[in-house]
Design a protein around this motif. Structure first.
Motif, PDB file in Angstrom:
ATOM      1  N   PRO A  86      -4.595   4.690  -9.883  1.00  0.00           N
ATOM      2  CA  PRO A  86      -4.950   5.285 -11.176  1.00  0.00           C
ATOM      3  C   PRO A  86      -6.141   6.237 -11.117  1.00  0.00           C
ATOM      4  N   GLY A  87      -6.982   6.121 -10.079  1.00  0.00           N
ATOM      5  CA  GLY A  87      -8.162   6.978 -10.013  1.00  0.00           C
ATOM      6  C   GLY A  87      -8.024   8.187  -9.128  1.00  0.00           C
ATOM      7  N   ILE A  88      -6.834   8.400  -8.580  1.00  0.00           N
ATOM      8  CA  ILE A  88      -6.633   9.523  -7.661  1.00  0.00           C
ATOM      9  C   ILE A  88      -5.434  10.336  -8.130  1.00  0.00           C
ATOM     10  N   ALA A  89      -5.671  11.590  -8.399  1.00  0.00           N
ATOM     11  CA  ALA A  89      -4.643  12.441  -8.993  1.00  0.00           C
ATOM     12  C   ALA A  89      -3.853  13.197  -7.926  1.00  0.00           C
ATOM     13  N   VAL A  90      -2.616  13.489  -8.254  1.00  0.00           N
ATOM     14  CA  VAL A  90      -1.833  14.406  -7.432  1.00  0.00           C
ATOM     15  C   VAL A  90      -2.549  15.761  -7.395  1.00  0.00           C
ATOM     16  N   GLY A  91      -2.584  16.362  -6.233  1.00  0.00           N
ATOM     17  CA  GLY A  91      -3.271  17.643  -6.088  1.00  0.00           C
ATOM     18  C   GLY A  91      -4.661  17.521  -5.491  1.00  0.00           C
ATOM     19  N   GLU A  92      -5.196  16.298  -5.379  1.00  0.00           N
ATOM     20  CA  GLU A  92      -6.517  16.122  -4.759  1.00  0.00           C
ATOM     21  C   GLU A  92      -6.460  16.453  -3.271  1.00  0.00           C
ATOM     22  N   TRP A  93      -7.599  16.967  -2.757  1.00  0.00           N
ATOM     23  CA  TRP A  93      -7.726  17.254  -1.330  1.00  0.00           C
ATOM     24  C   TRP A  93      -8.656  16.236  -0.681  1.00  0.00           C
ATOM     25  N   LEU A  94      -8.230  15.779   0.491  1.00  0.00           N
ATOM     26  CA  LEU A  94      -8.996  14.802   1.252  1.00  0.00           C
ATOM     27  C   LEU A  94      -9.342  15.371   2.621  1.00  0.00           C
ATOM     28  N   PHE A  95     -10.532  15.030   3.117  1.00  0.00           N
ATOM     29  CA  PHE A  95     -10.944  15.388   4.478  1.00  0.00           C
ATOM     30  C   PHE A  95     -11.173  14.104   5.250  1.00  0.00           C
ATOM     31  N   GLY A  96     -10.574  14.007   6.433  1.00  0.00           N
ATOM     32  CA  GLY A  96     -10.758  12.802   7.234  1.00  0.00           C
ATOM     33  C   GLY A  96      -9.869  12.801   8.455  1.00  0.00           C
ATOM     34  N   TYR A  97      -9.566  11.601   8.917  1.00  0.00           N
ATOM     35  CA  TYR A  97      -8.799  11.370  10.143  1.00  0.00           C
ATOM     36  C   TYR A  97      -7.315  11.335   9.805  1.00  0.00           C
ATOM     37  N   PHE A  98      -6.543  12.220  10.423  1.00  0.00           N
ATOM     38  CA  PHE A  98      -5.107  12.290  10.166  1.00  0.00           C
ATOM     39  C   PHE A  98      -4.331  12.202  11.472  1.00  0.00           C
ATOM     40  N   PRO A  99      -3.051  11.844  11.383  1.00  0.00           N
ATOM     41  CA  PRO A  99      -2.200  11.938  12.564  1.00  0.00           C
ATOM     42  C   PRO A  99      -1.770  13.389  12.763  1.00  0.00           C
ATOM     43  N   MET A 100      -1.305  13.707  13.964  1.00  0.00           N
ATOM     44  CA  MET A 100      -0.658  14.996  14.185  1.00  0.00           C
ATOM     45  C   MET A 100       0.749  14.873  13.602  1.00  0.00           C
ATOM     46  N   ALA A 101       0.835  15.149  12.320  1.00  0.00           N
ATOM     47  CA  ALA A 101       2.062  14.914  11.574  1.00  0.00           C
ATOM     48  C   ALA A 101       2.052  15.779  10.318  1.00  0.00           C
ATOM     49  N   THR A 102       3.151  15.751   9.594  1.00  0.00           N
ATOM     50  CA  THR A 102       3.205  16.502   8.338  1.00  0.00           C
ATOM     51  C   THR A 102       2.796  15.657   7.143  1.00  0.00           C
ATOM     52  N   HIS A 103       2.887  14.325   7.260  1.00  0.00           N
ATOM     53  CA  HIS A 103       2.582  13.451   6.128  1.00  0.00           C
ATOM     54  C   HIS A 103       1.933  12.156   6.605  1.00  0.00           C
ATOM     55  N   LEU A 104       1.200  11.532   5.686  1.00  0.00           N
ATOM     56  CA  LEU A 104       0.572  10.229   5.931  1.00  0.00           C
ATOM     57  C   LEU A 104       0.562   9.438   4.633  1.00  0.00           C
ATOM     58  N   VAL A 105       0.891   8.148   4.725  1.00  0.00           N
ATOM     59  CA  VAL A 105       0.726   7.237   3.593  1.00  0.00           C
ATOM     60  C   VAL A 105      -0.609   6.519   3.772  1.00  0.00           C
ATOM     61  N   ILE A 106      -1.468   6.592   2.747  1.00  0.00           N
ATOM     62  CA  ILE A 106      -2.784   5.957   2.754  1.00  0.00           C
ATOM     63  C   ILE A 106      -2.791   4.837   1.718  1.00  0.00           C
ATOM     64  N   GLU A 107      -3.215   3.648   2.127  1.00  0.00           N
ATOM     65  CA  GLU A 107      -3.380   2.524   1.196  1.00  0.00           C
ATOM     66  C   GLU A 107      -4.815   2.583   0.674  1.00  0.00           C
ATOM     67  N   ALA A 108      -5.010   3.270  -0.430  1.00  0.00           N
ATOM     68  CA  ALA A 108      -6.360   3.579  -0.920  1.00  0.00           C
ATOM     69  C   ALA A 108      -7.105   2.324  -1.363  1.00  0.00           C
ATOM     70  N   THR A 109      -8.319   2.202  -0.854  1.00  0.00           N
ATOM     71  CA  THR A 109      -9.201   1.107  -1.252  1.00  0.00           C
ATOM     72  C   THR A 109     -10.636   1.615  -1.234  1.00  0.00           C
ATOM     73  N   ASP A 110     -11.561   0.834  -1.807  1.00  0.00           N
ATOM     74  CA  ASP A 110     -12.977   1.232  -1.878  1.00  0.00           C
ATOM     75  C   ASP A 110     -13.111   2.654  -2.434  1.00  0.00           C
ATOM     76  N   VAL A 111     -12.392   2.938  -3.486  1.00  0.00           N
ATOM     77  CA  VAL A 111     -12.372   4.290  -4.055  1.00  0.00           C
ATOM     78  C   VAL A 111     -13.639   4.539  -4.870  1.00  0.00           C
ATOM     79  N   SER A 112     -14.335   5.632  -4.563  1.00  0.00           N
ATOM     80  CA  SER A 112     -15.495   6.063  -5.337  1.00  0.00           C
ATOM     81  C   SER A 112     -15.302   7.531  -5.708  1.00  0.00           C
TER      82      SER A 112
END
Length: 361
Positions: A86-112
């Motif tokens: 509920p606290g993260i909208a479609v269209g948000e941009w994230l910077f961090g550790y990703f796989p060499m892939a086109t997509h990633l599923v993130i289980e969001a926790t500790d959201v600030s």
């Protein structure tokens, strides 16, 4: 829904291929999960170190791949294209550790307001720093060219910053000269910049072909090619920070400086020529430096925001050097990713280039 993943054979890094992996579509995402499209990511020699150390330091656990293969972690940017949080909208941009892939599923926790973590079970045993995603929508420091510099250098410069802090905390073990192997690497010249600023004499060790680039950086007091390292005077204490990971070079330096080698820190593996059993060497015993351990230590000692404040000031002072010496090259599509990966693996990327990639066409 499928993701295209670029994976490598764990026992032979030259063997690489594309696979299709099944991921949930928006309607099937678990509660609080995000579906993120991996827009672009940096690829440097440091990512090769991740692959070489994949088993020992659990890098292969972060983004699972089929038996015998691994997905190399990369630093980059992703766009949230579906959200069950509920606290993260479609269209948000994230910077961090990703796989060499086109997509990633993130289980969001500790959201600030500023960040979130991936709480996936298979990622819980790795260092927490690798599970953190910064929320960077609309932040000019992470947009365009500045964003590319962040992806290419910020994680590496954090490593440089922590190695410099470790050395400074120990008064450089009594040395006033610091030797850096693989001096053209981004982690090395970030560290050279910091050491130079606090008055240490910094000697860059590099190949003859890269000597001109290393000299042009202005943060090395002396540049010495690998075939001339024994020409260095050995009558005063030195510290050695090894980005190359060459057992032969490490042995040559230790035997040349002997008891004057007062600190020997292993950081990288750009040369990938480390022997499994090197045997004892004269001088200080070589030790691995693992940045997440030092980050945890300083986070406790400096308190909330302490690392960010100090690192931010150091980063601001480093950016002008990047603007002068680094050209960002952006490439898209699977063939481009494969080409840059293999060129990096085989040491064919010019040191003045920084590569931003995407598996998306």
């Amino acid at each position: 829904m499928t993701s295209t993943d670029f994976i490598v054979a764990r026992d032979d890094l030259e063997q690489c291929k594309l696979i299709e992996t099944t991921i949930p579509d928006a309607a099937a995402l678990p509660q609080d999960a995000l579906l993120v499209k991996v827009e672009r990511f940096a690829f440097t020699a440091n990512n090769i170190t991740y692959a070489v150390m994949g088993d020992a330091l659990k890098y292969w656990q972060i983004f699972p791949a089929p038996q015998g293969f691994g997905n190399i972690p990369v630093w980059g940017f992703g766009e949230v294209i579906a959200s069950r949080h509920p606290g993260i909208a479609v269209g948000e941009w994230l910077f961090g550790y990703f796989p060499m892939a086109t997509h990633l599923v993130i289980e969001a926790t500790d959201v600030s307001k500023r960040a979130l973590r991936d709480g996936a079970e298979h990622r819980r045993e790795v260092s927490p720093v690798y599970n953190l995603y910064s929320r960077v929508t609309g932040d000019p420091a992470f947009a365009g060219h500045q964003g590319d510099l962040q992806a290419l250098l910020r994680p590496l410069f954090m490593l440089s910053f922590m190695v410099d802090d470790f050395l400074a905390e120990n008064d450089d073990f009594g040395a006033r000269r610091v030797l850096l192997s693989s001096a053209s690497s981004k982690t090395a010249f970030g560290l050279a910049h910091l050491l130079h600023k606090r008055g240490r004499k910094v000697i860059g060790l590099t190949s003859a072909g890269n000597s001109g680039f290393v000299s042009s950086l202005g943060c090395y007091d002396e540049v010495v090619s690998y075939d001339r390292v024994t020409s260095l005077p050995s009558d005063a204490p030195v510290a050695f920070v090894d980005m190359a990971g060459s057992s032969a070079l490490r042995a040559e330096l230790h035997r040349h400086f002997r008891d004057q080698m007062v600190c020997s820190v292993r950081v990288g593996l750009t040369h990938r020529t480390t022997d499994a059993d090197e045997g004892p060497l004269p001088g200080a015993k070589p030790r691995w430096f693992f940045a997440p351990d030092h980050i945890r230590k300083r986070a406790k000692e400096w308190g909330p925001g302490g690392i960010e404040q100090r690192f931010g000031a150091a980063w601001t002072g480093f950016v002008p050097l990047l603007e002068k010496c680094l050209t960002v090259v952006e490439s898209r599509g699977p063939e481009a990713v494969r080409r840059v990966y293999l060129d990096t693996l085989k040491g064919r990327i010019p040191p003045e280039q920084g590569h931003m990639l995407s598996l998306l066409g």
